[in-house]
Design an enzyme around this catalytic site. Sequence first.
Site, short mmCIF file in Angstrom:
data_model
loop_
_atom_site.label_atom_id
_atom_site.label_comp_id
_atom_site.label_asym_id
_atom_site.label_seq_id
_atom_site.Cartn_x
_atom_site.Cartn_y
_atom_site.Cartn_z
N HIS A 49 3.90 -2.12 3.07
CA HIS A 49 3.91 -0.77 2.47
C HIS A 49 5.24 -0.59 1.73
CE1 HIS A 49 0.96 -0.53 5.72
NE2 HIS A 49 0.37 0.41 5.02
N HIS A 96 -5.97 2.57 -4.05
CA HIS A 96 -6.02 2.82 -2.61
C HIS A 96 -6.82 4.12 -2.39
CE1 HIS A 96 -5.04 2.15 1.47
NE2 HIS A 96 -3.92 2.83 1.57
N HIS A 135 -5.20 9.95 0.01
CA HIS A 135 -4.91 9.23 1.26
C HIS A 135 -5.26 10.07 2.48
CE1 HIS A 135 -2.81 6.43 4.05
NE2 HIS A 135 -2.94 5.58 3.07
N ASP A 182 0.82 -1.21 0.00
CA ASP A 182 0.00 0.00 0.00
C ASP A 182 0.87 1.27 0.00
OD1 ASP A 182 -2.07 -1.77 0.33
OD2 ASP A 182 -2.89 -0.79 2.13
N ASP A 183 0.26 2.35 -0.43
CA ASP A 183 0.75 3.73 -0.22
C ASP A 183 1.85 4.16 -1.19
OD1 ASP A 183 -1.05 3.65 1.82
OD2 ASP A 183 0.38 4.04 3.43
ZN LIG Z 1 -2.65 3.50 3.16
#
Ligand SMILES: [Zn+2]
Length: 256
Positions: A213, A109, A113, A54-55
């Site tokens: 991540h 995602h 964010h 993620d991210d």
């Molecule tokens: Zn995230």
Amino acid sequence: MILSLLLALTVSLSGCGDPPSEGENTVPSTNASNLPVDGKPADPPKKQVAITFDDGPHNIWTKQIVNELGRYGFTATFFVIGNRVDGTAYNGGDTMAFVARQGHELAIHGYTHELYYNSCTDAEFEFELSKTAEVIGKWGGKTPVLMRPIGGAISKERAAACPYSVILWDVDSEDWRYKYKPDDTPEMMQEKVDTIVNNVMSQVDDGSIILLHDIYESTYDATCIILAKLYEEGYEVVSVSELLGEPIPGKIYYGG
Ligand SMILES: [Zn+2]
């Protein structure tokens, strides 16, 4: 059959040449799981897991992780942040194009964010998803089919109405807790990596979805070890879409 026997003989002979380990009988140390059984190769294990990042994208660690995955022929899924791909700070477009070219799955995602999908407005939710899908299509060349909510937070109603499959996880590495700090000693860094690795390897099972991540150096270091261990334990690492077969839009998947 003859080849198998020859292989067994070769392994056994080379094993005999190994120096004995201290204080123990001289049993050759070979990787027993890879040896033929009764002259036949053992059935290859079929355990499958999905590793999700993620991210990202990150201008260093995303590509490094992709290179490491490539050493094993593994495929992962990257839940990206749209404005990191669009912006110039992370070299995101190039990185996403590279990830896609290497055969990995790109998924949504969010764009900023900054919004949780169980509390933002419908318009904000729609923007976060559609704008990120657009970015993925532009740089990755494919329309995404998966979505992961920020912080894993999404209402059941919103998930059900979502045009993407909602992907949560059953194995949380908690890697964000163990990122390196500038004054960490090598021992402290090693301890952080060991913790991330152990968090994954102590929970992983056939069908797991693992959360990491791709924006921390410590995650990269831990991922190198995790991939080697999964490989040794006979896991095949595949994209989330492949793990789930044909994921259904609006359905929440937890893995495991
Ligand atoms: Zn995230």
